[in-house]
Design an enzyme around this catalytic site. Structure first.
Site, PDB file in Angstrom:
ATOM      1  N   HIS A 151     -15.823  16.614  23.871  1.00  7.83           N
ATOM      2  CA  HIS A 151     -14.922  16.741  25.021  1.00  7.83           C
ATOM      3  C   HIS A 151     -14.600  15.367  25.589  1.00  7.83           C
ATOM      4  O   HIS A 151     -15.413  14.441  25.529  1.00  7.83           O
ATOM      5  CB  HIS A 151     -15.482  17.673  26.092  1.00  7.83           C
ATOM      6  CG  HIS A 151     -16.825  17.292  26.655  1.00  7.83           C
ATOM      7  ND1 HIS A 151     -16.980  16.416  27.710  1.00  7.83           N
ATOM      8  CD2 HIS A 151     -18.076  17.684  26.326  1.00  7.83           C
ATOM      9  CE1 HIS A 151     -18.261  16.285  28.002  1.00  7.83           C
ATOM     10  NE2 HIS A 151     -18.964  17.042  27.167  1.00  7.83           N
TER      11      HIS A 151
ATOM     12  N   ASP B 224     -13.714  14.691  28.809  1.00  7.86           N
ATOM     13  CA  ASP B 224     -14.004  14.521  30.227  1.00  7.86           C
ATOM     14  C   ASP B 224     -15.459  14.153  30.461  1.00  7.86           C
ATOM     15  O   ASP B 224     -16.322  14.327  29.593  1.00  7.86           O
ATOM     16  CB  ASP B 224     -13.657  15.792  30.993  1.00  7.86           C
ATOM     17  CG  ASP B 224     -14.395  17.019  30.455  1.00  7.86           C
ATOM     18  OD1 ASP B 224     -14.231  17.320  29.266  1.00  7.86           O
ATOM     19  OD2 ASP B 224     -15.155  17.653  31.207  1.00  7.86           O
TER      20      ASP B 224
ATOM     21  N   ASP C   7     -22.564  11.449  26.928  1.00  4.92           N
ATOM     22  CA  ASP C   7     -22.091  12.820  27.163  1.00  4.92           C
ATOM     23  C   ASP C   7     -20.617  12.806  27.515  1.00  4.92           C
ATOM     24  O   ASP C   7     -20.263  12.758  28.688  1.00  4.92           O
ATOM     25  CB  ASP C   7     -22.900  13.468  28.280  1.00  4.92           C
ATOM     26  CG  ASP C   7     -22.498  14.909  28.530  1.00  4.92           C
ATOM     27  OD1 ASP C   7     -21.896  15.531  27.636  1.00  4.92           O
ATOM     28  OD2 ASP C   7     -22.758  15.410  29.647  1.00  4.92           O
TER      29      ASP C   7
ATOM     30  N   GLU D 207     -14.611  20.356  29.840  1.00  5.79           N
ATOM     31  CA  GLU D 207     -15.890  20.996  29.525  1.00  5.79           C
ATOM     32  C   GLU D 207     -16.826  20.976  30.725  1.00  5.79           C
ATOM     33  O   GLU D 207     -17.570  21.933  30.956  1.00  5.79           O
ATOM     34  CB  GLU D 207     -16.548  20.279  28.331  1.00  5.79           C
ATOM     35  CG  GLU D 207     -17.743  21.024  27.735  1.00  5.79           C
ATOM     36  CD  GLU D 207     -19.078  20.635  28.362  1.00  5.79           C
ATOM     37  OE1 GLU D 207     -20.091  21.292  28.040  1.00  5.79           O
ATOM     38  OE2 GLU D 207     -19.111  19.682  29.177  1.00  5.79           O
ATOM     39  N   GLU D 208     -16.800  19.905  31.489  1.00  9.18           N
ATOM     40  CA  GLU D 208     -17.665  19.807  32.656  1.00  9.18           C
ATOM     41  C   GLU D 208     -17.181  20.694  33.803  1.00  9.18           C
ATOM     42  O   GLU D 208     -17.852  20.803  34.827  1.00  9.18           O
ATOM     43  CB  GLU D 208     -17.754  18.348  33.131  1.00  9.18           C
ATOM     44  CG  GLU D 208     -18.234  17.361  32.077  1.00  9.18           C
ATOM     45  CD  GLU D 208     -19.696  17.559  31.662  1.00  9.18           C
ATOM     46  OE1 GLU D 208     -20.342  18.474  32.197  1.00  9.18           O
ATOM     47  OE2 GLU D 208     -20.174  16.796  30.808  1.00  9.18           O
TER      48      GLU D 208
ATOM     49  N   HIS E 191     -25.568  12.749  33.053  1.00  8.17           N
ATOM     50  CA  HIS E 191     -25.172  13.344  34.340  1.00  8.17           C
ATOM     51  C   HIS E 191     -25.803  12.644  35.548  1.00  8.17           C
ATOM     52  O   HIS E 191     -25.756  13.183  36.651  1.00  8.17           O
ATOM     53  CB  HIS E 191     -25.513  14.846  34.400  1.00  8.17           C
ATOM     54  CG  HIS E 191     -24.568  15.693  33.621  1.00  8.17           C
ATOM     55  ND1 HIS E 191     -24.237  16.986  33.998  1.00  8.17           N
ATOM     56  CD2 HIS E 191     -23.894  15.471  32.475  1.00  8.17           C
ATOM     57  CE1 HIS E 191     -23.409  17.502  33.121  1.00  8.17           C
ATOM     58  NE2 HIS E 191     -23.180  16.596  32.183  1.00  8.17           N
TER      59      HIS E 191
END
Length: 579
Positions: free
Chosen positions: A153, A155, A186, A220-221, A546
């Site tokens: 992804h 984003d 990520d 996705e997030e 994150h």
């Protein structure tokens, strides 16, 4: 018991795997001896059978080890990932419009991809789905073979306070070992790794036999509905159900190494792709009560009632750990008990054989801690709460959101039924009328919802646990080939991030695991039974996903590329029938 890691893994000599002579596993298949046949010498062990390594085809392309050893390539790759991190493609929780200005950095990011990977953009079929979803199709000449699909992804999650970071979060700073910044691990590392592998293959005049697909969502997030949700519909309409040989996305537990690296027999490296995901439920609790001046309060304000509800949800009918033989972690534990008996609990083998899922789950969870526990049980977290507008005004609207990650043995409806069962007596004691606004359980109550009501509703559509992908190499040809390639890649070289001077190469055990969170694969279940969520990084090689100071070691990024490169080459040469 010797020192136990989070996963309880250890090393045994390579010969302990004892991969024996050829046997017939698939009666209708041609099992003539071949270097490309991952089941030519399969394991006969009933517990944790391992396919032998898959020899990479003699296709005239350079070795995947070039990615690690070539200084020019290493420098170029550090620059590529650094530049990708520098574009802040952040997305929040409630993105609903692909033309929202929040996605303008994604447009800039896609321009960067076009600049860095001209061969991919010139030779692949490039599609934009729902404006910013990206699909790259490398058409294979043999249309009888199912395509393979790689995902990532574009984003990343937002930043809180940039001043907390060692280096600015969107600087993409490379210190010679680590690439720092939001998205470095990520999962722009996956996306840039895949694009780099394809660019490299095309530079060598690669002409695929089997079609290869890249699918990159952009939210996705934020649950993935705009990106992966739209892309999956297009691919399913184009190719049909069960049309993809395998799907590989981010995730999993990476690579866990244990044992003495100085041992001449080498260490064991446990490769842990996730072959399942827990489900999810976001339960909104809304309370509406009359307001008034705070100098004449009721016995319990709306906030007090909400506090009582959350207190009881966190203390009654709690979720037990449950580990039956259908759970991927059961197979992982069986592998540890067989290949690493000196480094796991001395009771593990007996409890695995006892056929008591509750006792096994609780014993393992108690021994190994929360990170392992929550792969085996439902989690519950009150994450959001809001109520009141002023110190002298009674709150009229109070809201909370409780997030559940649904254990593989449960369903979202079971969790909702529990919530209703626990909340109902509290609501009745405070003269609140309960309303259930879930499609499956919606009530028919009418009336003014502003006067003493309690409403339960979903934040978004509840998600059941994902189907479990097969992981038995004796019955699943695709898993056997995938695992055989993973063994080939990671047994080909010593640990590049180890401080040991040993040059020993590991023995790899490939076994499935489960994710506590969800990836974009939640939209792709109909396309393949073989869905693997795996960012193949060494333990400690990517940090702080994150949170502050997210980063990845360059060597870990390059090892991931080795896997992508050899998976594409190996499945390109494999007709799916030779095992």
């Amino acid at each position: 018991m010797k020192t136990l890691s989070l996963l309880g893994l250890a090393a045994v000599p390579s010969l302990a795997l004892n991969i024996p002579i050829q046997q017939l596993l698939f009666p209708d298949a041609d099992l003539s001896v071949s270097h490309d046949n991952p089941l030519a010498y399969p394991s006969t062990r009933e517990t944790c059978p391992q396919p032998p390594k898959v020899s990479i085809p003699n296709d005239g392309l350079h070795s995947s080890e070039t990615f690690l050893s070539d200084d020019t390539f290493r420098a170029r790759q550090a620059d590529r990932l650094s530049r990708a991190v520098q574009i802040p493609t952040t997305v929040g929780d409630y993105a609903v419009d692909p033309y929202d200005e929040v996605f303008e950095p994604v447009v800039k990011f896609q321009s960067l991809l076009k600049e860095m990977f001209p061969l991919v953009h010139n030779r692949a079929k490039v599609e934009h789905i729902n404006r910013l979803g990206l699909v790259f199709t490398f058409e294979g000449v043999d249309t009888s073979r199912k395509p393979v699909l790689f995902m990532a992804h574009q984003d990343v999650v937002p930043i809180d306070d940039p001043s907390d970071w060692t280096y600015p979060p969107f600087s993409g700073f490379f210190d010679g070992e680590w690439i720092w910044g939001r998205g470095a691990s990520d999962c722009k590392n996956v996306l840039i790794g895949l694009m780099s592998v394809a660019e490299d293959l095309l530079a060598q005049d690669w002409k695929p036999q089997r079609s290869v697909l890249f699918a990159f969502g952009y939210d996705e997030e934020s649950h993935g509905f705009l990106g992966a949700g739209a892309i999956s519909n297009v691919l399913e309409e184009r190719y049909g159900k069960d049309s993809i040989e395998f799907i590989l996305d981010e995730g999993g537990m990476g690579l866990e190494t244990l044992g003495d690296e100085s041992d001449p027999n080498g260490e064991i490296l446990y490769a842990l792709p996730a072959v399942g995901e827990k489900g999810s439920l976001d339960l909104i609790i809304d309370i509406a009560v009359p307001g008034g001046h705070s100098s004449i309060p009721p016995a319990h304000t709306g906030i007090g009632i909400m506090a009582e509800i959350l207190y009881n949800l966190e203390r009654k009918e709690l979720f037990p750990a449950w580990l039956d033989s259908n759970h991927p972690a059961y197979g992982m534990l069986a592998c540890q008990a067989r290949y690493s008996p000196d480094y796991v609990e001395n009771w593990l083998s007996d409890k695995l054989a006892a056929n008591d899922p509750a006792a096994l789950g609780e014993a393992v969870a108690s021994s190994r801690g929360p990170a392992v526990r929550y792969t085996m049980q439902t989690s519950q977290a009150a994450d959001l709460i809001h109520g009141g507008v002023k110190t002298n005004a009674l709150p009229e609207k109070i809201s909370a959101v409780v997030n559940y990650r649904v254990g593989l043995h449960q369903t979202p409806n079971q969790l909702l039924e529990r919530a209703i069962r626990l909340i109902t007596p509290i609501a009745e004691s405070h003269n609140l009328t309960i309303r259930v606004a879930f499609d499956a359980m919606a009530d028919s109550m009418k009336g003014d919802v502003s006067d003493r009501t309690l409403t339960l509703s979903p934040l978004d559509e509840p998600l059941s646990p994902a189907p479990i992908s097969p992981t038995d190499p004796l019955t699943s040809k695709v898993w056997a080939h995938f695992a055989g390639v993973a063994r080939s890649v990671f047994e080909s070289h010593p640990n590049p991030v180890s401080k040991s001077t040993s040059k020993a190469k590991p023995t790899v055990i490939v076994t499935g695991d489960v994710m506590t969170g969800n990836t974009d694969t939640r939209f792709y279940w109909a396309l393949s039974e073989n869905i693997y969520r795996w960012s193949p990084g060494r333990a400690g090689g990517s940090l702080n996903i994150h949170t502050v100071d997210e980063r990845i070691r360059l060597d870990v990024h390059l090892e991931g590329m080795m896997l992508y490169y050899d998976l594409i080459r190996s499945f390109d040469a494999w007709d799916g029938k030779s095992e």
